[in-house]
Design a protein around this motif. Structure first.
Motif, PDB file in Angstrom:
ATOM      1  N   LEU A 105      13.752  -8.254 -60.429  1.00  0.00           N
ATOM      2  CA  LEU A 105      12.629  -7.799 -59.608  1.00  0.00           C
ATOM      3  C   LEU A 105      11.536  -8.850 -59.530  1.00  0.00           C
ATOM      4  CD1 LEU A 105      11.078  -5.627 -58.063  1.00  0.00           C
ATOM      5  CD2 LEU A 105      10.308  -4.714 -60.267  1.00  0.00           C
ATOM      6  N   PHE A 106      11.106  -9.333 -60.687  1.00  0.00           N
ATOM      7  CA  PHE A 106      10.017 -10.314 -60.686  1.00  0.00           C
ATOM      8  C   PHE A 106      10.483 -11.662 -60.133  1.00  0.00           C
ATOM      9  CE2 PHE A 106       8.142  -7.240 -63.584  1.00  0.00           C
ATOM     10  CZ  PHE A 106       6.816  -7.259 -63.183  1.00  0.00           C
ATOM     11  N   GLY A 107      11.797 -11.940 -60.252  1.00  0.00           N
ATOM     12  CA  GLY A 107      12.319 -13.158 -59.643  1.00  0.00           C
ATOM     13  C   GLY A 107      12.170 -13.136 -58.131  1.00  0.00           C
ATOM     14  N   LEU A 108      12.443 -11.983 -57.527  1.00  0.00           N
ATOM     15  CA  LEU A 108      12.277 -11.851 -56.076  1.00  0.00           C
ATOM     16  C   LEU A 108      10.806 -11.983 -55.691  1.00  0.00           C
ATOM     17  CD1 LEU A 108      14.750  -8.921 -55.331  1.00  0.00           C
ATOM     18  CD2 LEU A 108      15.002 -11.294 -54.604  1.00  0.00           C
ATOM     19  N   LEU A 109       9.938 -11.332 -56.465  1.00  0.00           N
ATOM     20  CA  LEU A 109       8.507 -11.439 -56.173  1.00  0.00           C
ATOM     21  C   LEU A 109       8.014 -12.878 -56.333  1.00  0.00           C
ATOM     22  CD1 LEU A 109       7.200  -8.205 -57.955  1.00  0.00           C
ATOM     23  CD2 LEU A 109       7.534  -8.571 -55.498  1.00  0.00           C
ATOM     24  N   ALA A 110       8.499 -13.555 -57.367  1.00  0.00           N
ATOM     25  CA  ALA A 110       8.103 -14.950 -57.576  1.00  0.00           C
ATOM     26  C   ALA A 110       8.601 -15.825 -56.437  1.00  0.00           C
ATOM     27  CB  ALA A 110       8.648 -15.456 -58.911  1.00  0.00           C
ATOM     28  N   LEU A 111       9.825 -15.563 -55.972  1.00  0.00           N
ATOM     29  CA  LEU A 111      10.382 -16.339 -54.869  1.00  0.00           C
ATOM     30  C   LEU A 111       9.552 -16.166 -53.605  1.00  0.00           C
ATOM     31  CD1 LEU A 111      12.690 -18.158 -53.934  1.00  0.00           C
ATOM     32  CD2 LEU A 111      14.014 -16.099 -53.417  1.00  0.00           C
ATOM     33  N   VAL A 112       9.120 -14.931 -53.347  1.00  0.00           N
ATOM     34  CA  VAL A 112       8.264 -14.669 -52.188  1.00  0.00           C
ATOM     35  C   VAL A 112       6.935 -15.414 -52.332  1.00  0.00           C
ATOM     36  CG1 VAL A 112       6.917 -12.884 -51.023  1.00  0.00           C
ATOM     37  CG2 VAL A 112       9.311 -12.463 -51.590  1.00  0.00           C
ATOM     38  N   PRO A 141       2.007 -21.005 -62.645  1.00  0.00           N
ATOM     39  CA  PRO A 141       1.398 -19.724 -63.034  1.00  0.00           C
ATOM     40  C   PRO A 141       2.242 -18.519 -62.648  1.00  0.00           C
ATOM     41  CG  PRO A 141       0.187 -20.738 -61.225  1.00  0.00           C
ATOM     42  CD  PRO A 141       1.138 -21.759 -61.724  1.00  0.00           C
ATOM     43  N   VAL A 142       2.965 -18.626 -61.541  1.00  0.00           N
ATOM     44  CA  VAL A 142       3.834 -17.518 -61.131  1.00  0.00           C
ATOM     45  C   VAL A 142       4.941 -17.307 -62.150  1.00  0.00           C
ATOM     46  CG1 VAL A 142       5.508 -16.769 -59.392  1.00  0.00           C
ATOM     47  CG2 VAL A 142       3.335 -17.733 -58.679  1.00  0.00           C
ATOM     48  N   LEU A 143       5.553 -18.411 -62.608  1.00  0.00           N
ATOM     49  CA  LEU A 143       6.629 -18.296 -63.591  1.00  0.00           C
ATOM     50  C   LEU A 143       6.100 -17.766 -64.924  1.00  0.00           C
ATOM     51  CD1 LEU A 143       8.727 -21.541 -62.966  1.00  0.00           C
ATOM     52  CD2 LEU A 143       9.217 -19.208 -62.234  1.00  0.00           C
ATOM     53  N   VAL A 144       4.944 -18.258 -65.343  1.00  0.00           N
ATOM     54  CA  VAL A 144       4.368 -17.804 -66.607  1.00  0.00           C
ATOM     55  C   VAL A 144       4.048 -16.313 -66.543  1.00  0.00           C
ATOM     56  CG1 VAL A 144       2.372 -18.004 -68.135  1.00  0.00           C
ATOM     57  CG2 VAL A 144       3.482 -20.063 -67.250  1.00  0.00           C
ATOM     58  N   ALA A 145       3.430 -15.904 -65.429  1.00  0.00           N
ATOM     59  CA  ALA A 145       3.083 -14.490 -65.281  1.00  0.00           C
ATOM     60  C   ALA A 145       4.332 -13.621 -65.213  1.00  0.00           C
ATOM     61  CB  ALA A 145       2.234 -14.298 -64.024  1.00  0.00           C
ATOM     62  N   SER A 146       5.358 -14.101 -64.484  1.00  0.00           N
ATOM     63  CA  SER A 146       6.598 -13.329 -64.374  1.00  0.00           C
ATOM     64  C   SER A 146       7.283 -13.206 -65.730  1.00  0.00           C
ATOM     65  CB  SER A 146       7.541 -13.988 -63.365  1.00  0.00           C
ATOM     66  OG  SER A 146       6.959 -14.036 -62.086  1.00  0.00           O
ATOM     67  N   ALA A 147       7.337 -14.312 -66.489  1.00  0.00           N
ATOM     68  CA  ALA A 147       7.974 -14.279 -67.805  1.00  0.00           C
ATOM     69  C   ALA A 147       7.235 -13.341 -68.747  1.00  0.00           C
ATOM     70  CB  ALA A 147       8.024 -15.689 -68.391  1.00  0.00           C
ATOM     71  N   ALA A 148       5.902 -13.371 -68.681  1.00  0.00           N
ATOM     72  CA  ALA A 148       5.120 -12.476 -69.540  1.00  0.00           C
ATOM     73  C   ALA A 148       5.361 -11.019 -69.174  1.00  0.00           C
ATOM     74  CB  ALA A 148       3.632 -12.825 -69.420  1.00  0.00           C
ATOM     75  N   LEU A 172      23.494  -6.375 -66.803  1.00  0.00           N
ATOM     76  CA  LEU A 172      23.333  -7.765 -66.381  1.00  0.00           C
ATOM     77  C   LEU A 172      23.988  -8.003 -65.024  1.00  0.00           C
ATOM     78  CD1 LEU A 172      22.455 -10.663 -66.906  1.00  0.00           C
ATOM     79  CD2 LEU A 172      24.587 -11.019 -68.165  1.00  0.00           C
ATOM     80  N   LEU A 173      25.238  -7.545 -64.873  1.00  0.00           N
ATOM     81  CA  LEU A 173      25.928  -7.732 -63.591  1.00  0.00           C
ATOM     82  C   LEU A 173      25.211  -6.978 -62.470  1.00  0.00           C
ATOM     83  CD1 LEU A 173      29.655  -7.485 -64.754  1.00  0.00           C
ATOM     84  CD2 LEU A 173      28.392  -9.540 -64.104  1.00  0.00           C
ATOM     85  N   GLY A 174      24.745  -5.785 -62.782  1.00  0.00           N
ATOM     86  CA  GLY A 174      24.005  -5.035 -61.772  1.00  0.00           C
ATOM     87  C   GLY A 174      22.709  -5.714 -61.380  1.00  0.00           C
ATOM     88  N   SER A 175      22.039  -6.331 -62.352  1.00  0.00           N
ATOM     89  CA  SER A 175      20.786  -7.032 -62.059  1.00  0.00           C
ATOM     90  C   SER A 175      21.033  -8.250 -61.175  1.00  0.00           C
ATOM     91  CB  SER A 175      20.108  -7.451 -63.366  1.00  0.00           C
ATOM     92  OG  SER A 175      19.814  -6.331 -64.165  1.00  0.00           O
ATOM     93  N   VAL A 176      22.125  -8.967 -61.465  1.00  0.00           N
ATOM     94  CA  VAL A 176      22.481 -10.109 -60.614  1.00  0.00           C
ATOM     95  C   VAL A 176      22.764  -9.629 -59.193  1.00  0.00           C
ATOM     96  CG1 VAL A 176      24.188 -11.919 -60.212  1.00  0.00           C
ATOM     97  CG2 VAL A 176      23.336 -11.496 -62.527  1.00  0.00           C
ATOM     98  N   ALA A 177      23.505  -8.518 -59.084  1.00  0.00           N
ATOM     99  CA  ALA A 177      23.795  -7.956 -57.768  1.00  0.00           C
ATOM    100  C   ALA A 177      22.522  -7.487 -57.073  1.00  0.00           C
ATOM    101  CB  ALA A 177      24.787  -6.797 -57.903  1.00  0.00           C
ATOM    102  N   LEU A 178      21.609  -6.895 -57.850  1.00  0.00           N
ATOM    103  CA  LEU A 178      20.333  -6.447 -57.286  1.00  0.00           C
ATOM    104  C   LEU A 178      19.534  -7.621 -56.735  1.00  0.00           C
ATOM    105  CD1 LEU A 178      18.152  -4.249 -56.889  1.00  0.00           C
ATOM    106  CD2 LEU A 178      17.349  -4.771 -59.204  1.00  0.00           C
ATOM    107  N   PHE A 179      19.498  -8.712 -57.498  1.00  0.00           N
ATOM    108  CA  PHE A 179      18.768  -9.891 -57.025  1.00  0.00           C
ATOM    109  C   PHE A 179      19.402 -10.420 -55.733  1.00  0.00           C
ATOM    110  CE2 PHE A 179      18.010 -14.449 -56.757  1.00  0.00           C
ATOM    111  CZ  PHE A 179      16.645 -14.517 -56.934  1.00  0.00           C
ATOM    112  N   GLY A 182      18.641  -8.012 -52.877  1.00  0.00           N
ATOM    113  CA  GLY A 182      17.242  -8.119 -52.475  1.00  0.00           C
ATOM    114  C   GLY A 182      16.972  -9.383 -51.684  1.00  0.00           C
ATOM    115  N   LEU A 183      17.556 -10.501 -52.143  1.00  0.00           N
ATOM    116  CA  LEU A 183      17.380 -11.764 -51.424  1.00  0.00           C
ATOM    117  C   LEU A 183      17.985 -11.673 -50.031  1.00  0.00           C
ATOM    118  CD1 LEU A 183      16.495 -14.721 -51.392  1.00  0.00           C
ATOM    119  CD2 LEU A 183      18.678 -15.317 -52.454  1.00  0.00           C
ATOM    120  N   ALA A 184      19.168 -11.078 -49.937  1.00  0.00           N
ATOM    121  CA  ALA A 184      19.816 -10.929 -48.630  1.00  0.00           C
ATOM    122  C   ALA A 184      18.967 -10.084 -47.690  1.00  0.00           C
ATOM    123  CB  ALA A 184      21.201 -10.315 -48.805  1.00  0.00           C
TER     124      ALA A 184
END
Length: 736
Positions: A105-112, A141-148, A172-179, A182-184
């Protein structure tokens, strides 16, 4: 004591991990070079490998550092990791349950967020090292905030999921699929223009011209660096180190002996190697003149900044400043004869004293319209206008994209002569004078009808217009990839302007620039030629033609129609795969710079001009049509072109004289410098003084056979190019 022993064990482990990552990166480079060489052509593999090898070592070092910090130096073993997940217990199991979905989830937000920052940098025209620096500052800062956030929320979510008996492997597999899903969705639902808010910006990844091969190859190298396991034995670590360093031998060979043909193929076709080539040339440029002696850069004296292929040779001084191989002879300047000057003055006197002029520029309009043989009915109204006009069948723009062509077209200066800032969309200094400013000073009423922000918002194009109607412009500004159409509204605005009292009371100059043929190509059911990009482009052209036809019909009914000249042209063309590229910019191929030029002047006999002409000639032509003499406002105020009025009024029996055609696309934040000279039928294209190609347009109008191996021909054309460029008055550019 224990701490000392731990450090002792860690350092050799770190060294072994570094050897593994570097070797893995080099193995990835072997594959990446093969893919690059496939794109560049036969015989380029060793060069591509040598260029990519240093980059692979840098990637390997970065991966080694990441492995040391985050995985205690261990390599990435996806299958082993999946097998071990369900066996984990306690806090470790809970961490693997809570962190992956939150990371997705936060990876998608960080990417945006990062994509939005990159888009703002593009809009602000930041590029190069500065762009990478600013993006890095935005990413950190986006990566630091996302990691925190993942760490904090994951510690709360993990135990709850563990209580429900969920499998860490499935999570884990579901999270990869979710990412991935979401990206798609973000890509598919976003706008190709990047407009519409932060969650629409990733739509730019659907743009047809976007080349993602270089990031893909870089990812391949990164994966290679991650997958190679750390060796347990020092001997194996040494072997991996040798494997990692071995490709650097090809780097040395490329530095000393990369051929011009291979370098050119790599520059134009190899997605990752061309980036590495530019970086290596910059690093190896000893005298910091922007040109290296290594990697086929062409600098013949890398100790003297005054000598390089970018320099202009001073004829007859015994020095080879431009590295052409010899000092140019002093040219014999042929002044224009009294008869030529008298003919031009006589042509001006045959013009009416009360002419108005309507200038229509159409973005991205290729030259191959109906009046030049296109069988599709894409331009019936322009074809009808051509029958009543002087048609320049071989007219050329000044560059292959708007930011480097429209300013020159309306000032009469080449792009390297203009103070426009080092920008993609140049914003011109007030020291530059546009043609409408000259006409307004002479008492001509000036009006502009625009549908695109660049031509009425602080770039300089708005200066000198008494009236600017921008009602047709989209309310949401798109830097690139606008999917709307507004030629209908723009024509409505222009038709309304025809009824204004100022146009009836004073001589007037009206300019409108239609932008719809520019990508993205919006569909028009009433002009449907099919689903392919060229089909949709033709539909856009037909849409513009239809609504321009409405304006032309209204103009014919105006009381001043009989004393109004009409000029129609374009800022550049469009490519559809002719030379392995689509859209426009970057290069000066014929499909990118051949444009329509139609001029209808009351009293001028309709005819076709076969001699090549340039958009640089439009400003002196417009001044002549109004009989406004050019008056320099300062020492930097001049016009480089030559009036087309003698062509407009020349009797059909007289031949049209040929003259050299220069295309000058100055370097910008997203493009390298390109210059092309056409003399007779020979076309020479160069970049920073290096020859990119030589073509005989009479025998090879599609530019498929490069003649640059004919050194005698190249030398002759370089001499002619030097004679033309020596007359330029370029403004200083920032170092490359």
């Amino acid at each position: 004591m224990v701490e000392t022993e731990t450090k002792t064990r860690l350092l050799p482990g770190a060294a072994r991990g570094a050897c593994a990552s570097a070797a893995g990166g080099s193995l990835g480079a072997l594959v990446a070079a093969a893919l690059d060489a496939r794109a560049a052509g036969a015989g380029t593999y060793e060069a591509c490998l040598g260029l990519i090898a240093p980059l692979a070592l840098v990637v390997g070092a970065g991966v080694a550092a990441a492995r040391l910090v985050f995985a205690s130096g261990a390599s990435l073993a996806p299958l082993a990791l999946l097998r071990s997940l369900n066996a984990r217990r306690g806090p470790e199991r809970q961490a693997w349950l809570g962190a992956p979905p939150l990371a997705a989830l936060f990876g998608l937000l960080a990417l945006v967020a990062v994509s939005g920052s990159a888009a703002r940098l593009f809009a602000a025209e930041v590029s190069g090292v500065a762009a990478f620096g600013w993006v890095g500052l935005a990413v950190l800062p986006v990566l630091v905030a996302s990691a925190a956030a993942v760490r904090t929320l994951g510690s709360a979510l993990g135990p709850r999921l563990d209580e429900r008996g969920l499998s860490p492997r499935v999570v884990l597999l579901g999270s990869v699929a979710l990412f991935g899903l979401g990206l798609a969705l973000l890509v598919s639902l976003g706008e190709t223009s990047g407009a519409g808010g932060p969650f629409r910006i990733l739509g730019v990844l659907r743009r047809q011209e976007l080349d993602l091969r270089a990031p893909g190859l870089l990812l391949l190298i990164t994966v290679g660096a991650l997958l190679v396991p750390s060796p347990r034995r020092a001997a194996l670590a040494g072997l991996l180190a040798l494997l990692a360093l071995a490709p650097l031998g090809f780097t040395g060979a490329a530095a000393r002996g990369l051929g011009e043909d291979a370098a050119l193929a790599i520059e134009r076709q190899a997605p990752l190697s061309r980036i590495a080539l530019a970086v290596l040339r910059r690093i190896s440029d000893r005298d910091r003149d922007g040109v290296s002696a290594a990697f086929a850069g062409g600098d013949c004296d890398d100790q003297d900044r005054a000598i390089s292929p970018r320099a202009v040779d001073v004829p007859g001084n015994g020095k080879d400043e431009d590295c052409s191989g010899e000092d140019e002879a002093r040219p014999e300047e042929r002044p224009r004869s009294a008869a030529e000057l008298a003919a031009q003055q006589g042509a001006r006197e045959h013009l009416a004293d009360d002419l108005n002029v309507v200038l229509v520029t159409i973005d991205t309009l290729r030259a191959d319209l109906g009046y030049l043989g296109n069988p599709r009915p894409v331009s019936p109204h322009l074809d009808a206008l051509a029958q009543k006009s002087v048609v320049f069948e071989r007219a050329y723009s000044l560059a292959s994209y708007t930011g480097k062509s429209m300013g020159p077209l309306l000032t009469g200066k080449y792009s390297s002569e203009l103070e426009g800032g080092f920008l993609h969309f140049n914003r011109y200094s007030k020291r530059e004078t546009f043609v409408q400013e000259r006409l307004k000073a002479a008492g001509v009423y000036t009006a502009s009808v625009q549908g695109y922000w660049y031509f009425f918002k602080d770039a300089g194009f708005e200066r000198g217009f008494e009236t600017i109607d921008s009602s047709a412009a989209p309310k949401v500004v798109s830097i690139e990839g606008d999917q709307t159409s507004n030629s209908d509204e723009q024509s409505d605005a222009a038709i309304r302007l025809l009824g204004s009292p100022e146009l009836g009371a004073r001589r007037f100059f009206m300019w409108m620039h239609f932008v719809d043929p520019h990508a993205e190509y919006a569909p028009h059911p009433e002009h449907d030629f099919g689903p392919k990009p060229r089909d949709r482009y033709d539909g856009e052209v037909a849409f513009v033609d239809h609504h321009l036809g409405r304006f032309l019909a209204a103009l014919e009914q105006a009381p001043f129609a009989s004393r109004t000249a009409i000029v129609v042209t374009s800022d550049h063309g469009e490519a559809f795969g002719e030379h392995g590229m689509i859209r426009h910019g970057f290069e000066l191929w014929e499909e990118l710079v051949r444009v329509p030029l139609i001029i209808k002047v009351p009293g001028a006999t309709p005819r076709r001009v076969l001699a090549r002409r340039s958009a640089i000639d439009l400003v002196p032509t417009l001044l002549d049509l109004f009989k406004v003499p050019f008056t320099a406002r300062s020492g930097t105020d001049f016009v480089s072109g030559e009036s087309l009025v003698p062509d407009l009024l020349r009797p059909a029996a007289e031949p049209d004289p040929e003259r050299p055609i220069l295309m000058d696309m100055a370097r910008g934040p997203h493009n390298a410098e390109r210059r092309a000279l056409i003399e007779g039928d020979q076309k020479l294209t160069v970049s920073e003084g290096r020859v990119l190609g030589l073509y005989d347009l009479a025998q090879d109008p599609a530019e498929k056979t490069d003649l640059s191996r004919d050194k005698a021909r190249v030398a002759l054309m370089r001499e002619k190019l030097g004679a033309v460029t020596r007359r330029l008055r370029p403004v200083p550019m920032p170092p490359p």
